[in-house]
Design a protein around this motif. Sequence first.
Motif, PDB file in Angstrom:
ATOM      1  N   GLY A 296       1.702   9.343   0.458  1.00  0.00           N
ATOM      2  CA  GLY A 296       1.140   9.504   1.790  1.00  0.00           C
ATOM      3  C   GLY A 296       0.095   8.460   2.084  1.00  0.00           C
ATOM      4  O   GLY A 296      -1.036   8.547   1.595  1.00  0.00           O
ATOM      5  N   GLY A 297       0.478   7.424   2.821  1.00  0.00           N
ATOM      6  CA  GLY A 297      -0.487   6.430   3.270  1.00  0.00           C
ATOM      7  C   GLY A 297      -0.689   5.245   2.359  1.00  0.00           C
ATOM      8  O   GLY A 297      -1.630   4.475   2.557  1.00  0.00           O
ATOM      9  N   ILE A 298       0.167   5.040   1.370  1.00  0.00           N
ATOM     10  CA  ILE A 298      -0.014   3.909   0.456  1.00  0.00           C
ATOM     11  C   ILE A 298       0.516   2.635   1.108  1.00  0.00           C
ATOM     12  O   ILE A 298       1.731   2.480   1.287  1.00  0.00           O
ATOM     13  N   LEU A 299      -0.397   1.729   1.458  1.00  0.00           N
ATOM     14  CA  LEU A 299      -0.030   0.442   2.048  1.00  0.00           C
ATOM     15  C   LEU A 299      -0.621  -0.737   1.296  1.00  0.00           C
ATOM     16  O   LEU A 299      -0.529  -1.875   1.745  1.00  0.00           O
ATOM     17  N   SER A 300      -1.210  -0.457   0.121  1.00  0.00           N
ATOM     18  CA  SER A 300      -1.793  -1.533  -0.685  1.00  0.00           C
ATOM     19  C   SER A 300      -1.923  -1.056  -2.117  1.00  0.00           C
ATOM     20  O   SER A 300      -1.839   0.152  -2.404  1.00  0.00           O
ATOM     21  N   GLY A 301      -2.173  -1.994  -3.006  1.00  0.00           N
ATOM     22  CA  GLY A 301      -2.437  -1.623  -4.385  1.00  0.00           C
ATOM     23  C   GLY A 301      -3.672  -0.750  -4.507  1.00  0.00           C
ATOM     24  O   GLY A 301      -3.715   0.172  -5.329  1.00  0.00           O
ATOM     25  N   ALA A 302      -4.692  -1.024  -3.693  1.00  0.00           N
ATOM     26  CA  ALA A 302      -5.906  -0.207  -3.724  1.00  0.00           C
ATOM     27  C   ALA A 302      -5.599   1.241  -3.355  1.00  0.00           C
ATOM     28  O   ALA A 302      -6.189   2.176  -3.922  1.00  0.00           O
ATOM     29  N   ASP A 303      -4.688   1.453  -2.416  1.00  0.00           N
ATOM     30  CA  ASP A 303      -4.302   2.820  -2.052  1.00  0.00           C
ATOM     31  C   ASP A 303      -3.637   3.526  -3.231  1.00  0.00           C
ATOM     32  O   ASP A 303      -3.891   4.712  -3.488  1.00  0.00           O
ATOM     33  N   ALA A 304      -2.776   2.812  -3.943  1.00  0.00           N
ATOM     34  CA  ALA A 304      -2.110   3.398  -5.103  1.00  0.00           C
ATOM     35  C   ALA A 304      -3.131   3.782  -6.169  1.00  0.00           C
ATOM     36  O   ALA A 304      -3.047   4.864  -6.773  1.00  0.00           O
ATOM     37  N   VAL A 305      -4.109   2.918  -6.395  1.00  0.00           N
ATOM     38  CA  VAL A 305      -5.166   3.203  -7.370  1.00  0.00           C
ATOM     39  C   VAL A 305      -5.974   4.424  -6.935  1.00  0.00           C
ATOM     40  O   VAL A 305      -6.355   5.272  -7.756  1.00  0.00           O
ATOM     41  N   ALA A 306      -6.238   4.552  -5.639  1.00  0.00           N
ATOM     42  CA  ALA A 306      -6.975   5.709  -5.134  1.00  0.00           C
ATOM     43  C   ALA A 306      -6.227   7.003  -5.406  1.00  0.00           C
ATOM     44  O   ALA A 306      -6.842   8.027  -5.740  1.00  0.00           O
ATOM     45  N   LEU A 314       1.909   9.629 -10.995  1.00  0.00           N
ATOM     46  CA  LEU A 314       2.864   8.705 -10.388  1.00  0.00           C
ATOM     47  C   LEU A 314       2.527   8.610  -8.908  1.00  0.00           C
ATOM     48  O   LEU A 314       1.873   9.503  -8.349  1.00  0.00           O
ATOM     49  N   VAL A 315       2.985   7.550  -8.248  1.00  0.00           N
ATOM     50  CA  VAL A 315       2.815   7.425  -6.802  1.00  0.00           C
ATOM     51  C   VAL A 315       4.151   7.061  -6.162  1.00  0.00           C
ATOM     52  O   VAL A 315       5.052   6.544  -6.818  1.00  0.00           O
ATOM     53  N   GLN A 316       4.259   7.349  -4.877  1.00  0.00           N
ATOM     54  CA  GLN A 316       5.442   6.990  -4.093  1.00  0.00           C
ATOM     55  C   GLN A 316       5.011   6.365  -2.778  1.00  0.00           C
ATOM     56  O   GLN A 316       3.952   6.697  -2.229  1.00  0.00           O
ATOM     57  N   CYS A 317       5.855   5.479  -2.252  1.00  0.00           N
ATOM     58  CA  CYS A 317       5.637   4.921  -0.920  1.00  0.00           C
ATOM     59  C   CYS A 317       6.944   4.976  -0.139  1.00  0.00           C
ATOM     60  O   CYS A 317       8.018   5.130  -0.705  1.00  0.00           O
ATOM     61  N   TYR A 318       6.818   4.875   1.175  1.00  0.00           N
ATOM     62  CA  TYR A 318       7.973   4.811   2.075  1.00  0.00           C
ATOM     63  C   TYR A 318       7.562   4.010   3.304  1.00  0.00           C
ATOM     64  O   TYR A 318       7.989   2.875   3.493  1.00  0.00           O
ATOM     65  N   THR A 319       6.664   4.559   4.116  1.00  0.00           N
ATOM     66  CA  THR A 319       6.243   3.850   5.319  1.00  0.00           C
ATOM     67  C   THR A 319       5.590   2.518   4.965  1.00  0.00           C
ATOM     68  O   THR A 319       5.782   1.512   5.659  1.00  0.00           O
ATOM     69  N   GLY A 320       4.840   2.479   3.882  1.00  0.00           N
ATOM     70  CA  GLY A 320       4.249   1.221   3.442  1.00  0.00           C
ATOM     71  C   GLY A 320       5.292   0.164   3.150  1.00  0.00           C
ATOM     72  O   GLY A 320       5.071  -1.029   3.398  1.00  0.00           O
ATOM     73  N   LEU A 321       6.444   0.588   2.627  1.00  0.00           N
ATOM     74  CA  LEU A 321       7.534  -0.349   2.362  1.00  0.00           C
ATOM     75  C   LEU A 321       8.056  -0.945   3.657  1.00  0.00           C
ATOM     76  O   LEU A 321       8.415  -2.133   3.720  1.00  0.00           O
ATOM     77  N   GLU A 331       2.622  -5.104  -6.075  1.00  0.00           N
ATOM     78  CA  GLU A 331       1.178  -5.048  -5.853  1.00  0.00           C
ATOM     79  C   GLU A 331       0.597  -3.734  -6.379  1.00  0.00           C
ATOM     80  O   GLU A 331      -0.466  -3.717  -7.007  1.00  0.00           O
ATOM     81  N   CYS A 332       1.321  -2.632  -6.119  1.00  0.00           N
ATOM     82  CA  CYS A 332       0.852  -1.321  -6.591  1.00  0.00           C
ATOM     83  C   CYS A 332       0.911  -1.229  -8.112  1.00  0.00           C
ATOM     84  O   CYS A 332      -0.027  -0.727  -8.751  1.00  0.00           O
ATOM     85  N   VAL A 333       2.008  -1.712  -8.695  1.00  0.00           N
ATOM     86  CA  VAL A 333       2.127  -1.680 -10.158  1.00  0.00           C
ATOM     87  C   VAL A 333       1.002  -2.478 -10.796  1.00  0.00           C
ATOM     88  O   VAL A 333       0.344  -2.021 -11.744  1.00  0.00           O
TER      89      VAL A 333
END
Length: 351
Positions: A296-306, A314-321, A331-333
């Motif tokens: 939910g809301g991951i659009l950067s590596g910093a978001d994934a770290v948060a 684990l994290v997932q993205c969709y809209t960020g992609l 970037e997230c990895v």
Amino acid sequence: MYPLARSFLFCLDAERAHHLGLKALDMAHRGGALPLLGAPPAPMPVRVFDLDFPNPVGLAAGLDKNGAHIDALMALGFGFVEIGTVTPRAQPGNPRPRMFRLAQHQAIVNRLGFNNDGVDALVRNVERAQRRGGLLGINIGKNKDTPNEEAAADYLHCLQRVYPLADYITVNISSPNTAGLRELQEEQALRQLIGTLREAQEALGARHGKRVPMLVKLAPDLSDNDIDAVARVLGDLAVDGVVATNTTVSRMGVESHRHAHEAGGLSGAPLMGQSTKVLRRLRARLPQEIPLVGVGGILSGADAVAKMAAGASLVQCYTGLIYRGPELIGECVEAIRRRRYAPSRGPVAPE
């Protein structure tokens, strides 16, 4: 190349662009052209749910509802790809238009409504896939015309059909686009449904000789008391994991946009704060042996770290992609890798 492709796709209706983008991705994969979109990330193995993931960054459900693009999506470098949501019977979903971009907010509103070809079609697609690279999650739901008091039968049917093929299964009770679905998150309804599915999961494990983890996907719009009740139920039933969160019905931060009035779930950057808040509260109240997937809301590596700092494994993205393209995966990895191996660090606060 992705910024050029995005400029073209954003000139089209959002749903048409969605389908065209997936077809182009398949063609690029078959033609060996995916490297033009960027190199996949270097391996960063993690073990969660007793499964070995190549890296902790996955694709959220919804992009590939029928499992028709598994190999191309895995080739982008995801550690895991979640397909679905799938229902027992095919259904068209809600009337079009039903997807809307809020580009200046890096957000999307959708009210697709579990549009899919049905679980039998998804099973055929999964059986054809080569599945090289990441793990495969399958997200299951109920048909729109199935009343909640009969929902367990729909979930059981999907669970039984996909169990032999999935690396893990997610029970979706949190989409805002199927009327009444979120009522299944209420404490007693949740205990009854997930209790029934847990019994079936154990029986299926014995039958197939393997135990497939079962996760539950929750909404970001639960009150604190509701989150506490959900955590109590899921902890009592010893689910394998929780996905936090689905899209939101809130329009906080995008109220002035011309699409803010559209019904449906909001995803993207405006969801980051609320979904991470729910994630953090769930982590504080669930047993530590139940891992969380932050989405939910991951659009950067910093978001994934948060998300990881708030308690995700684990994290997932969709809209960020959609907005950032495949470079977001690497970037997230890399951001998570730096956090993991930093010699010393304080808590990482969500942005």
